[in-house]
Design a protein around this motif. Structure first.
Motif, PDB file in Angstrom:
ATOM      1  N   UNK A  40     -60.668 -52.163  57.762  1.00 52.38           N
ATOM      2  CA  UNK A  40     -60.039 -51.354  56.720  1.00 52.38           C
ATOM      3  C   UNK A  40     -59.334 -50.142  57.316  1.00 52.38           C
ATOM      4  N   UNK A  41     -59.956 -49.533  58.341  1.00 54.52           N
ATOM      5  CA  UNK A  41     -59.332 -48.380  58.984  1.00 54.52           C
ATOM      6  C   UNK A  41     -58.051 -48.785  59.717  1.00 54.52           C
ATOM      7  N   UNK A  42     -58.075 -49.947  60.363  1.00 60.98           N
ATOM      8  CA  UNK A  42     -56.869 -50.416  61.067  1.00 60.98           C
ATOM      9  C   UNK A  42     -55.727 -50.688  60.094  1.00 60.98           C
ATOM     10  N   UNK A  43     -56.086 -51.261  58.931  1.00 64.79           N
ATOM     11  CA  UNK A  43     -55.063 -51.576  57.934  1.00 64.79           C
ATOM     12  C   UNK A  43     -54.705 -50.372  57.078  1.00 64.79           C
ATOM     13  N   UNK A  44     -55.509 -49.323  57.137  1.00 62.39           N
ATOM     14  CA  UNK A  44     -55.239 -48.129  56.343  1.00 62.39           C
ATOM     15  C   UNK A  44     -55.452 -48.337  54.858  1.00 62.39           C
ATOM     16  N   UNK A  45     -56.479 -49.108  54.497  1.00 58.72           N
ATOM     17  CA  UNK A  45     -56.726 -49.392  53.084  1.00 58.72           C
ATOM     18  C   UNK A  45     -58.128 -48.941  52.718  1.00 58.72           C
ATOM     19  N   UNK A  75     -62.184 -55.018  47.250  1.00 59.95           N
ATOM     20  CA  UNK A  75     -63.246 -54.725  46.281  1.00 59.95           C
ATOM     21  C   UNK A  75     -64.553 -54.342  46.967  1.00 59.95           C
ATOM     22  N   UNK A  76     -64.555 -54.298  48.295  1.00 61.32           N
ATOM     23  CA  UNK A  76     -65.770 -53.919  49.003  1.00 61.32           C
ATOM     24  C   UNK A  76     -65.505 -53.675  50.471  1.00 61.32           C
ATOM     25  N   UNK A  77     -66.237 -52.732  51.055  1.00 66.07           N
ATOM     26  CA  UNK A  77     -66.135 -52.415  52.486  1.00 66.07           C
ATOM     27  C   UNK A  77     -67.552 -52.348  53.035  1.00 66.07           C
ATOM     28  N   UNK A  78     -67.796 -53.072  54.113  1.00 60.87           N
ATOM     29  CA  UNK A  78     -69.128 -53.126  54.705  1.00 60.87           C
ATOM     30  C   UNK A  78     -69.102 -52.614  56.134  1.00 60.87           C
ATOM     31  N   UNK A  79     -70.272 -52.245  56.617  1.00 62.25           N
ATOM     32  CA  UNK A  79     -70.446 -51.787  58.002  1.00 62.25           C
ATOM     33  C   UNK A  79     -71.717 -52.419  58.535  1.00 62.25           C
ATOM     34  N   UNK A  84     -67.266 -56.699  66.515  1.00 56.73           N
ATOM     35  CA  UNK A  84     -66.612 -57.996  66.321  1.00 56.73           C
ATOM     36  C   UNK A  84     -66.560 -58.371  64.845  1.00 56.73           C
ATOM     37  N   UNK A  85     -67.577 -57.978  64.084  1.00 56.64           N
ATOM     38  CA  UNK A  85     -67.624 -58.311  62.660  1.00 56.64           C
ATOM     39  C   UNK A  85     -66.906 -57.266  61.830  1.00 56.64           C
ATOM     40  N   UNK A  86     -67.190 -56.000  62.077  1.00 59.36           N
ATOM     41  CA  UNK A  86     -66.587 -54.933  61.285  1.00 59.36           C
ATOM     42  C   UNK A  86     -65.073 -54.843  61.474  1.00 59.36           C
ATOM     43  N   UNK A  87     -64.594 -55.292  62.624  1.00 60.47           N
ATOM     44  CA  UNK A  87     -63.161 -55.160  62.890  1.00 60.47           C
ATOM     45  C   UNK A  87     -62.343 -56.398  62.638  1.00 60.47           C
TER      46      UNK A  87
END
Length: 302
Positions: A40-45, A75-79, A84-87
């Motif tokens: 999400x951070x890479x895409x800026x969303x 509709x959701x952001x996870x950490x 490898x998964x988060x990015x």
């Protein structure tokens, strides 16, 4: 990846790591998407923003060939803590992606299975693929995707176990030195006991019991402190990172960005048992020296 939110919870714990939204927010027909915080951070969303998905296919029209596009709503952001998964992981509802890919109703490209014993996955997955037909189906288990990571962790665990055993051995040598000093200091007392009728076996038993008691108390204290540290190491490291403002584990470098810990009774018993055995053997030489004490020699200058 396309998933069924109701079935995903049965094979994955990703629903426990959501920072915003939830996996249940993936509703069919709404073209929602959940993704990792780094992606999400890479895409800026953020939550509620739109992400354009480009399918690796083209649509042929009279005007030419155009890529197949679809706008999804976050509709959701996870950490999870794994870079490898988060990015790189994004999930959407299986029915939405099926419509985009023009699949048949209830058509899927694969299923995931969860085993009570993870080491059964390679054998069972291969057997299922062979039963269904190797020409039409293939199986991919965790040993293929993260097998190298598992081998590295297993080797590190073995090396850490060896280091702990060496540390326990050094502590056992301290018991030897302590008992040797006691034997040297108490030679006169040992000689008096011998003259009163104590046998070498009794003298040896006295110092073996003394050394064993030291080992038992030391092992018990170490086991309690070790268990407390294992149960709280993750939160302690996180608190230390916040206090110092330093990230010890970076997900861009390591597979995870936190220090996991699981207290295993078998490992605790193994370490404690090794410590007790080494403590017992450490008492043999000083006790043997005490048993060899000659009353006449020890009392010559008394």
């Amino acid at each position: 990846n396309a998933v069924d939110p109701l079935e995903e919870a049965k094979v994955s714990i990703i629903g426990n790591f959501f920072k915003q939204g939830s996996l249940d927010a993936l509703q069919p027909g709404q073209f929602g998407m959940v993704l990792g915080d780094k992606a999400a951070a890479k895409l800026g969303v953020g939550l509620g923003d739109k992400v354009t998905f480009v399918a690796p296919e083209v649509t042929v029209t009279p005007a030419g060939m155009f890529p197949r596009l679809k706008r999804f709503t976050v509709v959701g952001i996870f950490h999870v803590g794994a870079g490898e998964i988060d990015g790189h992981l994004a999930l959407t509802h299986a029915q939405d992606l099926a419509r985009l890919q023009r699949w048949q109703p209830d058509q899927v490209q694969g299923i995931r299975l969860k085993f009570a014993d993870l080491f059964e996955a390679p054998r069972t997955a291969l057997a299922l693929a062979q039963t269904l037909g190797e020409g039409d189906y293939y199986a991919r288990d965790w040993t293929r995707t993260h097998g190298n990571l598992y081998q590295a962790i297993r080797m590190e665990k073995a090396m850490i176990g060896l280091l702990l055993l060496l540390i326990v051995a050094v502590a056992a040598f301290n018991i030897i030195s302590t008992l040797v000093m006691v034997v040297t200091d108490k030679k006169g007392d040992i000689a008096i006991l011998r003259t009163l009728g104590a046998t070498p076996r009794q003298i040896m038993a006295i110092f073996m019991v003394q050394g064993t008691v030291i080992g038992v108390f030391g092992t018990a204290i170490g086991a309690v402190l070790g268990c407390l540290a294992a149960l709280n190491i993750s939160s302690a490291i996180a608190a230390l990172e916040r206090l110092l403002g330093i990230k010890f584990l970076n997900a861009d470098v390591y597979f995870i960005d936190y220090l996991p810990s699981q207290l295993m009774l078998a490992d605790v018993l193994l370490v404690c048992g090794a410590a007790l055995i080494l403590s017992f053997f450490a008492t043999l030489y000083p006790a043997w020296r005490a048993a060899r004490t000659q009353p006449a020699e020890a009392l010559r200058y008394e």
